[in-house]
Enzyme design. Structure first.
Site, mmCIF file in Angstrom:
data_model
loop_
_atom_site.group_PDB
_atom_site.id
_atom_site.type_symbol
_atom_site.label_atom_id
_atom_site.label_comp_id
_atom_site.label_asym_id
_atom_site.label_seq_id
_atom_site.Cartn_x
_atom_site.Cartn_y
_atom_site.Cartn_z
ATOM 1 N N LYS A 129 61.955 -80.721 17.021
ATOM 2 C CA LYS A 129 62.178 -81.975 17.758
ATOM 3 C C LYS A 129 60.843 -82.650 18.019
ATOM 4 O O LYS A 129 59.775 -82.035 17.882
ATOM 5 C CB LYS A 129 62.902 -81.710 19.077
ATOM 6 C CG LYS A 129 62.117 -80.831 20.051
ATOM 7 C CD LYS A 129 62.898 -80.607 21.335
ATOM 8 C CE LYS A 129 62.125 -79.681 22.272
ATOM 9 N NZ LYS A 129 62.821 -79.428 23.537
ATOM 10 N N HIS A 141 71.043 -90.694 6.061
ATOM 11 C CA HIS A 141 71.627 -89.358 6.109
ATOM 12 C C HIS A 141 72.442 -89.109 4.841
ATOM 13 O O HIS A 141 73.212 -89.980 4.422
ATOM 14 C CB HIS A 141 72.511 -89.203 7.348
ATOM 15 C CG HIS A 141 73.039 -87.812 7.498
ATOM 16 N ND1 HIS A 141 72.259 -86.759 7.954
ATOM 17 C CD2 HIS A 141 74.246 -87.285 7.191
ATOM 18 C CE1 HIS A 141 72.983 -85.649 7.930
ATOM 19 N NE2 HIS A 141 74.178 -85.937 7.475
ATOM 20 N N MET A 151 62.524 -85.038 9.376
ATOM 21 C CA MET A 151 63.389 -83.923 9.748
ATOM 22 C C MET A 151 63.119 -83.417 11.169
ATOM 23 O O MET A 151 62.957 -82.213 11.400
ATOM 24 C CB MET A 151 63.244 -82.799 8.728
ATOM 25 C CG MET A 151 63.562 -83.242 7.294
ATOM 26 S SD MET A 151 65.151 -84.068 7.111
ATOM 27 C CE MET A 151 66.219 -82.652 7.063
ATOM 28 N N ARG A 152 63.100 -84.342 12.103
ATOM 29 C CA ARG A 152 62.943 -83.975 13.509
ATOM 30 C C ARG A 152 63.915 -84.773 14.358
ATOM 31 O O ARG A 152 64.173 -85.937 14.074
ATOM 32 C CB ARG A 152 61.534 -84.308 14.012
ATOM 33 C CG ARG A 152 60.546 -83.262 13.640
ATOM 34 C CD ARG A 152 59.157 -83.607 14.085
ATOM 35 N NE ARG A 152 58.300 -82.583 13.576
ATOM 36 C CZ ARG A 152 57.987 -81.466 14.223
ATOM 37 N NH1 ARG A 152 58.410 -81.269 15.456
ATOM 38 N NH2 ARG A 152 57.246 -80.549 13.652
ATOM 39 N N GLY A 211 59.530 -87.829 -0.303
ATOM 40 C CA GLY A 211 59.337 -89.271 -0.168
ATOM 41 C C GLY A 211 59.984 -90.110 -1.251
ATOM 42 O O GLY A 211 59.579 -91.248 -1.480
ATOM 43 N N ASN A 248 62.794 -91.582 -1.167
ATOM 44 C CA ASN A 248 63.388 -92.788 -0.568
ATOM 45 C C ASN A 248 62.323 -93.780 -0.131
ATOM 46 O O ASN A 248 62.508 -94.989 -0.274
ATOM 47 C CB ASN A 248 64.312 -92.404 0.584
ATOM 48 C CG ASN A 248 65.607 -91.824 0.065
ATOM 49 O OD1 ASN A 248 66.473 -92.562 -0.401
ATOM 50 N ND2 ASN A 248 65.721 -90.502 0.086
ATOM 51 N N ASN A 305 68.119 -94.595 10.327
ATOM 52 C CA ASN A 305 68.002 -93.293 9.655
ATOM 53 C C ASN A 305 68.893 -93.268 8.418
ATOM 54 O O ASN A 305 69.959 -93.883 8.387
ATOM 55 C CB ASN A 305 68.443 -92.175 10.610
ATOM 56 C CG ASN A 305 68.364 -90.802 9.976
ATOM 57 O OD1 ASN A 305 67.358 -90.439 9.371
ATOM 58 N ND2 ASN A 305 69.442 -90.029 10.101
#
Ligand code: GAR
Length: 190
Positions: free
Chosen positions: A65, A111, A92-93, A11, A13, A109
C-alpha cells in the site's frame, strides 16, 4: 491536459499512451512525467525513449500500500507536475485517502478484467480459472474501494476454445493498449 503516469511493471500501457500521443491520438493530453515505485521497472526506460522525465519514488515503508512517508513522497512528486489527470498503468499498490484526497476526481486506473468481476490481484488469472467466455479490461476512477470506483469504459475479449492462458493474456493486453489511450483522449476533450 497534463498527465502523470504511475506504474510498477514493464510499462506496455504507458508505452501505448506515449505512442498514441506521438501519433496525435491522445487528444489534448500530454504526458509530463512517469513515476514508479520500483527502481528497476521497465516503465522507467520509456522516459528516455519518449523524452519524458521518469523517475523512481521511494514508496517505503509499506510493501503493498501507499501510506505514510512513501505516500507523502508520491504526493509531493505528483503535485510538482501540476497534473490534470493521474493514470495508474500497472501501479501495484493500494492508494489510501491521503493520496486520493490530494488528487480527488483526477485518478484513473486500468484493471485487466470486466469489473466488477475479478477485482484485486491477477484479474486475468482469476477470469481464466473461472472459465468465463467473455473477459476484458476496465478503466475506472479510483476511490477508496479497491477496483470499485465509477467505470469510465470497458473493452471485451472473447475466450475461444483454442486459447491458452498466454494467448488470452495477450488479447487482454492488446485490448488495454487500445482502451486506455482512447479514454485519456476522450477525457482531454471533455
Ligand atoms: C496491466 O495488465 C494492468 O491492467 C494491470 O497491470 C498490467 C500492467 O502492465 N493492472 C492491475 O492489475 C491493477 N490491479 P504494463 O506494465 O505492461 O502496462
Amino acid at each position: 491536459m497534463r498527465v502523470v503516469i504511475l506504474g510498477s511493471g514493464r510499462g506496455s500501457n504507458a508505452e501505448a499512451i506515449l505512442a498514441a500521443e506521438k501519433a496525435g491520438r491522445l487528444g489534448r493530453a500530454r504526458v509530463v512525467r512517469i513515476l514508479s515505485d520500483k527502481p528497476d521497472a521497465g516503465i522507467l526506460a520509456l522516459g528516455e525513449k519518449f523524452g519524458v522525465p521518469a523517475r523512481f519514488v521511494d514508496p517505503a515503508p509499506f510493501k503493498t500500500k501507499l501510506e505514510g512517508e512513501g505516500e507523502q513522497r508520491f504526493i509531493d512528486a505528483v503535485r510538482g507536475c501540476e497534473p490534470d489527470l493521474v493514470v495508474l498503468a500497472g501501479f501495484m499498490r493500494v492508494l489510501k485517502p491521503g493520496f486520493l484526497n490530494a488528487f480527488a476526481g483526477k485518478i484513473i486506473n486500468l484493471h485487466p478484467s470486466l469489473l466488477p468481476s475479478f477485482p484485486g490481484l491477477d484479474g486475468i488469472g482469476q477470469a481464466w480459472r473461472r472459465g468465463v467466455k467473455i473477459a476484458g479490461c476496465t478503466v475506472h476512477y479510483v476511490t477508496p474501494e479497491v477496483d470499485g470506483g465509477p467505470i469510465l469504459d470497458q473493452a471485451a475479449v472473447r475466450i475461444e476454445k483454442t486459447d491458452t492462458l498466454e494467448s488470452f493474456t495477450a488479447k487482454v493486453h492488446a485490448a488495454e493498449h487500445e482502451l486506455l489511450p482512447a479514454v485519456i483522449a476522450r477525457l482531454s476533450e471533455e
